[in-house]
Design a protein around this motif. Sequence first.
Motif, short mmCIF file in Angstrom:
data_model
loop_
_atom_site.label_atom_id
_atom_site.label_comp_id
_atom_site.label_asym_id
_atom_site.label_seq_id
_atom_site.Cartn_x
_atom_site.Cartn_y
_atom_site.Cartn_z
N LYS A 1 43.35 39.75 39.42
CA LYS A 1 42.70 38.80 40.61
C LYS A 1 41.08 39.19 40.80
CE LYS A 1 47.01 37.84 42.97
NZ LYS A 1 47.82 38.35 44.30
N GLU A 2 40.90 40.32 40.83
CA GLU A 2 39.56 40.72 41.00
C GLU A 2 38.76 40.22 39.89
OE1 GLU A 2 39.39 44.73 41.76
OE2 GLU A 2 40.47 44.78 43.63
N THR A 3 39.26 40.45 38.67
CA THR A 3 38.42 39.90 37.46
C THR A 3 38.16 38.55 37.16
OG1 THR A 3 39.38 42.17 36.31
CG2 THR A 3 38.30 40.30 34.94
N GLU B 1 35.79 37.59 39.84
CA GLU B 1 34.29 37.99 39.39
C GLU B 1 33.72 37.19 38.29
OE1 GLU B 1 32.23 41.84 37.11
OE2 GLU B 1 34.45 42.03 37.77
N VAL B 2 34.64 36.58 37.24
CA VAL B 2 34.16 35.77 36.39
C VAL B 2 33.82 34.40 36.98
CG1 VAL B 2 34.83 34.69 34.26
CG2 VAL B 2 35.55 37.19 34.53
N ILE B 3 34.58 33.80 37.70
CA ILE B 3 34.39 32.69 38.28
C ILE B 3 33.07 32.83 39.22
CG2 ILE B 3 35.31 31.08 40.20
CD1 ILE B 3 38.11 31.47 39.28
N LEU B 4 32.87 33.57 39.97
CA LEU B 4 31.75 33.55 40.78
C LEU B 4 30.42 33.92 39.90
CD1 LEU B 4 32.81 35.94 43.73
CD2 LEU B 4 32.41 33.34 43.77
N SER B 5 30.55 34.66 38.62
CA SER B 5 29.56 34.67 37.57
C SER B 5 29.07 33.30 36.76
CB SER B 5 29.68 35.85 36.69
OG SER B 5 30.83 35.46 35.98
N ILE B 6 30.03 32.63 36.38
CA ILE B 6 29.61 31.59 35.91
C ILE B 6 29.57 29.91 36.66
CG2 ILE B 6 30.64 32.60 33.58
CD1 ILE B 6 33.16 30.44 34.34
N LEU B 7 30.10 30.22 37.90
CA LEU B 7 29.96 28.98 38.61
C LEU B 7 28.46 28.66 38.92
CD1 LEU B 7 31.53 26.95 39.99
CD2 LEU B 7 31.64 28.35 42.35
N PRO B 8 27.60 29.35 39.26
CA PRO B 8 26.39 29.03 39.58
C PRO B 8 25.49 28.28 38.45
CG PRO B 8 26.55 31.23 40.33
CD PRO B 8 27.64 30.99 39.46
N ILE B 9 25.64 28.70 37.12
CA ILE B 9 25.03 28.05 36.01
C ILE B 9 25.85 26.64 35.98
CG2 ILE B 9 26.40 29.26 34.32
CD1 ILE B 9 22.93 28.09 33.81
N LEU C 1 39.28 38.21 29.67
CA LEU C 1 40.19 38.84 28.57
C LEU C 1 39.23 39.98 28.31
CD1 LEU C 1 41.69 36.14 26.41
CD2 LEU C 1 42.87 37.50 28.23
N PHE C 2 37.86 39.80 28.06
CA PHE C 2 36.95 41.02 27.74
C PHE C 2 36.94 42.11 28.78
CE2 PHE C 2 33.07 43.31 27.85
CZ PHE C 2 32.99 43.48 26.30
N VAL D 1 37.99 46.11 28.83
CA VAL D 1 37.02 47.07 29.14
C VAL D 1 37.66 48.21 30.19
CG1 VAL D 1 34.81 47.65 30.33
CG2 VAL D 1 34.94 45.85 28.48
N ASN D 2 38.09 47.44 31.27
CA ASN D 2 38.61 48.30 32.06
C ASN D 2 40.13 48.89 31.77
OD1 ASN D 2 36.59 47.70 34.06
ND2 ASN D 2 37.86 45.74 34.66
N ILE D 3 40.85 48.41 30.93
CA ILE D 3 42.20 48.77 30.46
C ILE D 3 41.78 49.92 29.40
CG2 ILE D 3 44.34 48.52 29.32
CD1 ILE D 3 44.31 45.64 30.82
N GLY D 4 41.15 49.63 28.40
CA GLY D 4 40.96 50.62 27.29
C GLY D 4 39.58 51.33 27.02
N LEU D 5 38.36 50.56 27.26
CA LEU D 5 37.13 51.38 26.71
C LEU D 5 36.94 52.40 27.52
CD1 LEU D 5 34.76 48.36 25.40
CD2 LEU D 5 36.07 50.05 23.97
#
Length: 230
Positions: free
Chosen positions: A5-7, A10-18, A53-54, A58-62
């Motif tokens: 949910k947090e991810t 976060e993604v929605i808030l990052s791509i919404l402005p553009i 997904l990316f 990152v959070n789960i694996g990298l």
Amino acid sequence: MDNIKETVLEVILSILPITVVITILQFTLVWLPLEMFLQFLIGVLMVGIGLILFLLGVNIGLLPVGEMIGSALSKTKMVWLIVFFGFLLGLVVTIAEPDVRVLASQVDQVSSGAIPRDILIIAVALGVGIFVAIAMLRIIFNINIIYILAVGYSLVFLLAAFTPSHFVPISFDSGGVTTGPLTVPFILSLGVGVVTVMKGKTSTSDGFGLVALASIGPILSVLILGVIYG
């Protein structure tokens, strides 16, 4: 579930402005063809799904793997092993970095093949690998990062004087693209993992600065490439 949910948020808030800005321009000043505007909206949707997904990957694996590798290397107390795998991991993670491949493809296209795509990727990756290894040495021997940055950028400005002018902006862009979404999480987590095991080290003062150092390497390597090609 909370992480998902947090991810997503976060993604929605990052791509919404553009998305909002492009939509406003579409109905006020720019007036893109309808087909192109629809392609943009589809692209935004696909980017959003891909970023979700990316970031989950990152959070789960990298991040955990990077910290575990850093911790395991530090426990060996073998300086050469830490430095070698720092170089190797910096090299391979940069080769996989999407931003590096985009830049290399653009440069190859604009230069009509004069600066080959694969050569540029290898040069950038070698630069990152070498400076990640130097960053490992900085952590182990407690070297002040200011000294390394000063020497590194002094070499950058020195090489810039002997490099063909069109290589200079490419080199600085090469330093920028290495701070991409794949390289940064892994390198940072690797540094934090190394620091957590070593006595007398703190994550905040010693575990960071790796990205700043890693971004100098590609600049130097591409400038050297320019000297060779020049």
